[in-house]
Design a protein around this motif. Sequence first.
Motif, mmCIF file in Angstrom:
data_model
loop_
_atom_site.group_PDB
_atom_site.id
_atom_site.type_symbol
_atom_site.label_atom_id
_atom_site.label_comp_id
_atom_site.label_asym_id
_atom_site.label_seq_id
_atom_site.Cartn_x
_atom_site.Cartn_y
_atom_site.Cartn_z
ATOM 1 N N LEU A 9 0.818 -1.205 0.000
ATOM 2 C CA LEU A 9 0.000 0.000 0.000
ATOM 3 C C LEU A 9 0.858 1.265 0.000
ATOM 4 C CD1 LEU A 9 -2.839 -1.052 2.443
ATOM 5 C CD2 LEU A 9 -2.811 -1.143 -0.033
ATOM 6 N N ALA A 10 2.137 1.166 0.382
ATOM 7 C CA ALA A 10 3.015 2.342 0.410
ATOM 8 C C ALA A 10 3.474 2.717 -1.000
ATOM 9 C CB ALA A 10 4.216 2.078 1.310
ATOM 10 N N THR A 11 3.889 1.724 -1.802
ATOM 11 C CA THR A 11 4.449 2.024 -3.122
ATOM 12 C C THR A 11 3.594 1.506 -4.274
ATOM 13 O OG1 THR A 11 5.741 -0.011 -3.061
ATOM 14 C CG2 THR A 11 6.812 1.993 -2.245
ATOM 15 N N GLN A 12 2.491 0.813 -3.976
ATOM 16 C CA GLN A 12 1.604 0.246 -4.996
ATOM 17 C C GLN A 12 2.347 -0.719 -5.922
ATOM 18 O OE1 GLN A 12 -1.787 0.717 -5.011
ATOM 19 N NE2 GLN A 12 -1.377 1.750 -3.083
ATOM 20 N N THR A 13 3.309 -1.483 -5.367
ATOM 21 C CA THR A 13 4.024 -2.488 -6.151
ATOM 22 C C THR A 13 3.656 -3.877 -5.645
ATOM 23 O OG1 THR A 13 5.915 -2.381 -4.646
ATOM 24 C CG2 THR A 13 6.007 -1.002 -6.620
ATOM 25 N N LEU A 14 3.788 -4.874 -6.524
ATOM 26 C CA LEU A 14 3.484 -6.246 -6.149
ATOM 27 C C LEU A 14 4.685 -6.885 -5.463
ATOM 28 C CD1 LEU A 14 1.549 -7.524 -9.277
ATOM 29 C CD2 LEU A 14 0.610 -7.018 -7.032
ATOM 30 N N ILE A 15 4.425 -7.537 -4.347
ATOM 31 C CA ILE A 15 5.469 -8.266 -3.620
ATOM 32 C C ILE A 15 5.188 -9.749 -3.835
ATOM 33 C CG2 ILE A 15 6.521 -8.713 -1.379
ATOM 34 C CD1 ILE A 15 5.432 -5.984 -0.484
ATOM 35 N N PRO A 16 6.097 -10.498 -4.478
ATOM 36 C CA PRO A 16 5.823 -11.910 -4.758
ATOM 37 C C PRO A 16 5.853 -12.752 -3.487
ATOM 38 C CG PRO A 16 8.042 -11.348 -5.426
ATOM 39 C CD PRO A 16 7.392 -10.073 -4.985
ATOM 40 N N VAL A 17 5.096 -13.844 -3.519
ATOM 41 C CA VAL A 17 5.089 -14.799 -2.420
ATOM 42 C C VAL A 17 6.355 -15.652 -2.562
ATOM 43 C CG1 VAL A 17 3.857 -16.758 -1.416
ATOM 44 C CG2 VAL A 17 2.588 -14.838 -2.358
ATOM 45 N N PRO A 18 7.141 -15.847 -1.485
ATOM 46 C CA PRO A 18 8.367 -16.632 -1.615
ATOM 47 C C PRO A 18 8.072 -18.085 -1.969
ATOM 48 C CG PRO A 18 7.974 -16.062 0.683
ATOM 49 C CD PRO A 18 6.959 -15.344 -0.128
ATOM 50 N N GLU A 19 8.959 -18.661 -2.766
ATOM 51 C CA GLU A 19 8.814 -20.063 -3.155
ATOM 52 C C GLU A 19 9.046 -20.955 -1.935
ATOM 53 O OE1 GLU A 19 8.167 -21.757 -6.066
ATOM 54 O OE2 GLU A 19 7.567 -19.829 -6.905
ATOM 55 N N PRO A 20 8.193 -21.964 -1.711
ATOM 56 C CA PRO A 20 8.442 -22.868 -0.588
ATOM 57 C C PRO A 20 9.684 -23.712 -0.858
ATOM 58 C CG PRO A 20 6.544 -23.599 -1.862
ATOM 59 C CD PRO A 20 6.975 -22.275 -2.421
ATOM 60 N N GLU A 21 10.441 -23.971 0.204
ATOM 61 C CA GLU A 21 11.666 -24.758 0.057
ATOM 62 C C GLU A 21 11.310 -26.217 -0.188
ATOM 63 O OE1 GLU A 21 14.336 -24.434 3.301
ATOM 64 O OE2 GLU A 21 14.572 -22.283 3.091
ATOM 65 N N SER A 22 11.969 -26.813 -1.170
ATOM 66 C CA SER A 22 11.762 -28.228 -1.455
ATOM 67 C C SER A 22 12.903 -29.023 -0.833
ATOM 68 C CB SER A 22 11.729 -28.471 -2.959
ATOM 69 O OG SER A 22 11.694 -29.849 -3.219
ATOM 70 N N LYS A 23 12.542 -30.070 -0.097
ATOM 71 C CA LYS A 23 13.585 -30.877 0.536
ATOM 72 C C LYS A 23 14.356 -31.699 -0.492
ATOM 73 C CE LYS A 23 10.309 -34.500 1.730
ATOM 74 N NZ LYS A 23 9.704 -35.251 2.800
ATOM 75 N N PHE A 24 13.811 -31.828 -1.706
ATOM 76 C CA PHE A 24 14.467 -32.634 -2.728
ATOM 77 C C PHE A 24 15.504 -31.843 -3.516
ATOM 78 C CE2 PHE A 24 10.174 -34.429 -2.207
ATOM 79 C CZ PHE A 24 10.550 -35.648 -1.676
ATOM 80 N N LYS A 25 15.441 -30.499 -3.508
ATOM 81 C CA LYS A 25 16.409 -29.700 -4.256
ATOM 82 C C LYS A 25 17.817 -29.849 -3.690
ATOM 83 C CE LYS A 25 13.551 -26.100 -6.258
ATOM 84 N NZ LYS A 25 13.247 -24.682 -6.321
ATOM 85 N N LYS A 26 17.923 -30.039 -2.371
ATOM 86 C CA LYS A 26 19.232 -30.138 -1.733
ATOM 87 C C LYS A 26 19.906 -31.484 -2.008
ATOM 88 C CE LYS A 26 17.750 -27.159 2.040
ATOM 89 N NZ LYS A 26 17.391 -27.133 3.456
ATOM 90 N N LEU A 27 19.102 -32.500 -2.349
ATOM 91 C CA LEU A 27 19.660 -33.835 -2.543
ATOM 92 C C LEU A 27 20.398 -33.935 -3.885
ATOM 93 C CD1 LEU A 27 16.631 -35.982 -1.357
ATOM 94 C CD2 LEU A 27 18.679 -35.425 -0.076
ATOM 95 N N ALA A 28 21.518 -34.634 -3.865
ATOM 96 C CA ALA A 28 22.272 -34.861 -5.094
ATOM 97 C C ALA A 28 21.613 -35.985 -5.880
ATOM 98 C CB ALA A 28 23.718 -35.234 -4.757
ATOM 99 N N GLU A 29 21.781 -35.958 -7.203
ATOM 100 C CA GLU A 29 21.186 -36.988 -8.046
ATOM 101 C C GLU A 29 21.924 -38.301 -7.829
ATOM 102 O OE1 GLU A 29 20.766 -37.112 -12.632
ATOM 103 O OE2 GLU A 29 19.547 -35.454 -11.867
ATOM 104 N N GLY A 30 21.163 -39.352 -7.562
ATOM 105 C CA GLY A 30 21.767 -40.652 -7.268
ATOM 106 C C GLY A 30 21.645 -41.621 -8.425
ATOM 107 N N ALA A 31 22.119 -42.846 -8.209
ATOM 108 C CA ALA A 31 22.110 -43.868 -9.257
ATOM 109 C C ALA A 31 20.690 -44.339 -9.564
ATOM 110 C CB ALA A 31 22.963 -45.054 -8.826
ATOM 111 N N ASN A 32 19.783 -44.303 -8.582
ATOM 112 C CA ASN A 32 18.416 -44.785 -8.792
ATOM 113 C C ASN A 32 17.469 -43.707 -9.293
ATOM 114 O OD1 ASN A 32 19.203 -47.291 -7.912
ATOM 115 N ND2 ASN A 32 18.620 -46.921 -5.798
ATOM 116 N N ASP A 33 17.947 -42.480 -9.480
ATOM 117 C CA ASP A 33 17.089 -41.397 -9.949
ATOM 118 C C ASP A 33 16.932 -41.459 -11.471
ATOM 119 O OD1 ASP A 33 16.749 -40.385 -7.425
ATOM 120 O OD2 ASP A 33 18.485 -39.059 -7.562
#
Length: 191
Positions: free
Chosen positions: A126-150
């Motif tokens: 309401l102060a600057t009339q600009t859109l503030i995006p909603v932060p992306e939820p953290e995915s627990k799978f992004k931190k994992l390295a790609e394995g042999a079974n992936d």
Amino acid sequence: MKFRGSNMMRRIQPNIHPKNQIKQWTLFKGDLVQIVGGNKDVGKQGRVLEVITELNSVVVEDCKLGIKHIKPNPLYPKGGRIQKEMPIHHSHVELVDPTIGMPTKTELHWTMNPLTHRKEMQRLSLATQTLIPVPEPESKFKKLAEGANDTKANLVSQVTWKPDITKCPFPSPFMNELERMRRKNREAQAL
């Protein structure tokens, strides 16, 4: 104070009545907020670590630190006292506008995303009339390295089956058994 168990008194955390709980939150985990009220850490900024909808409160990083007494356990072999962030009521916290770096009141707006063709929630400062995006939820799978079974991404994107409405998708003995079961069920219901 109420009795719980045998000779053990413990405070019961107050819950907000469901009709008084906030239906549409404008604060989300990962937002940068500033404390604007209350009696502790006023004017301090920090990230939201947790949103507690049952209490209409948020937990802010390094703000409103309280002391928690801990019994000896594997993490703390001697036990002792640790500092921990305590919940802050939502009315004492305001979202920080990224353009000016100051706290601001916000309104929720639903906008159509042209890429996904879905409505997305945006917050309007309401102060600057600009859109503030909603932060992306953290995915627990992004931190994992790609394995042999992936499964590799290029294999996932390949089209291996195309539907054909001229042919039955299941083998005929299976379809015959389904029809027998349907007839048997209909006869049982007629009796």
